[in-house]
Design a protein around this motif. Structure first.
Motif, short mmCIF file in Angstrom:
data_model
loop_
_atom_site.label_atom_id
_atom_site.label_comp_id
_atom_site.label_asym_id
_atom_site.label_seq_id
_atom_site.Cartn_x
_atom_site.Cartn_y
_atom_site.Cartn_z
N LEU A 44 -52.16 47.81 -3.54
CA LEU A 44 -53.50 47.73 -2.96
C LEU A 44 -54.14 46.39 -3.30
N TRP A 45 -54.89 45.85 -2.32
CA TRP A 45 -55.69 44.66 -2.59
C TRP A 45 -56.83 45.06 -3.51
N LEU A 46 -57.11 44.24 -4.52
CA LEU A 46 -58.23 44.49 -5.41
C LEU A 46 -59.51 43.84 -4.90
N ALA A 47 -59.38 42.70 -4.25
CA ALA A 47 -60.56 41.99 -3.81
C ALA A 47 -60.31 41.28 -2.50
N ALA A 48 -59.68 42.00 -1.57
CA ALA A 48 -59.22 41.37 -0.34
C ALA A 48 -60.35 40.69 0.42
N CYS A 49 -61.52 41.32 0.43
CA CYS A 49 -62.60 40.77 1.24
C CYS A 49 -63.16 39.48 0.66
N THR A 50 -62.85 39.17 -0.62
CA THR A 50 -63.39 37.97 -1.24
C THR A 50 -62.35 36.87 -1.40
N ALA A 99 -55.93 31.23 2.99
CA ALA A 99 -55.03 30.12 2.63
C ALA A 99 -55.05 29.77 1.15
N ASP A 100 -55.83 30.46 0.31
CA ASP A 100 -55.71 30.25 -1.13
C ASP A 100 -54.32 30.69 -1.60
N HIS A 101 -53.67 29.88 -2.43
CA HIS A 101 -52.33 30.18 -2.91
C HIS A 101 -52.40 30.88 -4.27
N HIS A 102 -51.61 31.94 -4.43
CA HIS A 102 -51.58 32.69 -5.68
C HIS A 102 -50.13 32.85 -6.11
N PRO A 103 -49.77 32.46 -7.33
CA PRO A 103 -48.39 32.65 -7.81
C PRO A 103 -48.10 34.14 -7.98
N ILE A 104 -46.87 34.51 -7.68
CA ILE A 104 -46.46 35.91 -7.80
C ILE A 104 -45.00 35.96 -8.21
N SER A 105 -44.65 36.93 -9.03
CA SER A 105 -43.26 37.14 -9.46
C SER A 105 -42.85 38.56 -9.13
N VAL A 143 -56.61 40.10 -7.75
CA VAL A 143 -56.23 39.96 -6.34
C VAL A 143 -55.37 41.11 -5.86
N LEU A 144 -54.31 41.42 -6.60
CA LEU A 144 -53.31 42.38 -6.12
C LEU A 144 -52.80 43.22 -7.27
N GLU A 145 -52.80 44.53 -7.08
CA GLU A 145 -52.22 45.42 -8.08
C GLU A 145 -50.71 45.26 -8.12
N GLY A 146 -50.11 45.60 -9.24
CA GLY A 146 -48.66 45.64 -9.30
C GLY A 146 -48.15 46.76 -8.42
N GLY A 147 -46.99 46.55 -7.79
CA GLY A 147 -46.42 47.56 -6.90
C GLY A 147 -45.47 46.92 -5.91
N THR A 148 -45.47 47.44 -4.70
CA THR A 148 -44.57 46.95 -3.66
C THR A 148 -45.40 46.55 -2.45
N THR A 149 -45.20 45.33 -1.96
CA THR A 149 -45.99 44.81 -0.86
C THR A 149 -45.08 44.15 0.16
N PHE A 182 -45.29 32.02 -4.00
CA PHE A 182 -46.73 31.98 -3.82
C PHE A 182 -47.08 32.85 -2.63
N PHE A 183 -48.24 33.51 -2.70
CA PHE A 183 -48.69 34.21 -1.52
C PHE A 183 -50.09 33.75 -1.17
N LEU A 184 -50.41 33.86 0.10
CA LEU A 184 -51.72 33.51 0.60
C LEU A 184 -52.13 34.52 1.65
N VAL A 185 -53.40 34.66 1.85
CA VAL A 185 -53.93 35.58 2.85
C VAL A 185 -54.01 34.86 4.19
N THR A 186 -53.46 35.47 5.23
CA THR A 186 -53.55 34.92 6.57
C THR A 186 -54.07 36.00 7.51
N ASP A 187 -54.31 35.62 8.75
CA ASP A 187 -54.75 36.61 9.73
C ASP A 187 -53.71 37.68 9.97
N GLU A 188 -52.43 37.37 9.66
CA GLU A 188 -51.34 38.34 9.83
C GLU A 188 -51.19 39.25 8.62
N GLY A 189 -51.92 38.92 7.53
CA GLY A 189 -51.75 39.67 6.30
C GLY A 189 -51.23 38.76 5.21
#
Length: 248
Positions: free
Chosen positions: A4-10, A14-20, A41-47, A68-75
């Motif tokens: 689940l997104w924790l703060a998707a609306c904020t 195009a902000d880049h976030h490192p993810i492992s 930004v994002l809870e641990g889980g499967t996305t 890295f992940f970023l938010v786009t209009d596609e998700g």
């Protein structure tokens, strides 16, 4: 379960976030990661992350990656994969170039033999007739129908039901007729659930019954006339040209 997104609306676009995480599924234009939480930004889980098809080809199921992940209009979109390790997630899954274990599948128009005794090239898919999600089985069936003529004389299609409790061969026959399936080119198969689960495991396909819902991926395989895996996809983003290139 998808994270689940924790703060998707904020989150700024195009902000880049490192993810492992670990790659659990790869599609033509998507990568599914089992990942650690990204604080705020994002809870641990499967996305499911949108990904460039060329980048998707650089990773495999079981690869441990930094990205890295970023938010786009596609998700959420994943970029910049760096493979840091590997762990076996799906023992028994047939890898590219390996031969699918021998199996005879009851099907409309007669049984189909897959594996080392296979006759001709087969495109193997999984769907079910009562699927109500337009972008899943119905879209897959439409794309397979459009493949029939391009595959004529080169390969045939076998669609195995994920719902053997409802989809008898008679039901599958009627379903195929409704799609305009040419019985010379396209057959529909059915296995009892224990046998089906073994085939799904070997094919890298998934099926999960949740209450009255049947969740699944959209695995598509091209098998040579010796039952060897030539190409595969795990979602509906594949192009007919990719299937034809694998067949030829």
């Amino acid at each position: 379960m998808l994270a689940l997104w924790l703060a998707a609306c904020t989150i700024p676009i195009a902000d880049h976030h490192p993810i492992s995480g670990t790659v659990v599924e790869v599609g033509g234009a998507s990568v599914v990661l089992e990942h650690e939480p990204v604080e705020g930004v994002l809870e641990g889980g499967t996305t499911i992350f949108v990904s460039d098809p060329n980048l998707s080809r650089t990773v495999a199921v079981g690869d441990e990656v930094d990205a890295f992940f970023l938010v786009t209009d596609e998700g959420p979109r994943a970029i910049g994969f760096e493979v840091t390790g590997h762990r076996e997630l799906r023992p028994g899954v047939v890898a590219l170039g390996e031969v699918l274990p021998d199996r005879t599948i009851p099907a409309t128009g007669g049984p189909v033999v897959l594996g080392s005794e296979q006759e001709g090239v087969w495109v193997l898919a999984f769907l079910f007739t009562r699927c109500g999600m337009p972008d899943q089985c119905p879209l897959l069936a439409t794309k397979l129908a459009a493949l029939q003529e391009p595959l004529r004389g080169k390969a045939r299609i076998l669609a195995v039901t994920l719902d053997p409790e409802y989809d008898s061969l008679e039901v599958l026959q009627a379903y195929g007729e409704g799609l305009g399936a040419d019985p010379e080119l396209w057959r529909f198969g059915r296995l009892e659930l224990p046998e089906l689960e073994i085939l799904l495991q070997q094919a890298g396909a998934s099926r999960e019954a949740v209450t009255e819902e049947l969740r699944h991926n959209l695995r598509l395989l091209v098998l040579s006339d010796e039952g060897r895996l030539l190409w595969s996809a795990s979602d509906n983003s594949w192009e007919s040209s990719a299937v034809l290139a694998a067949v030829e």
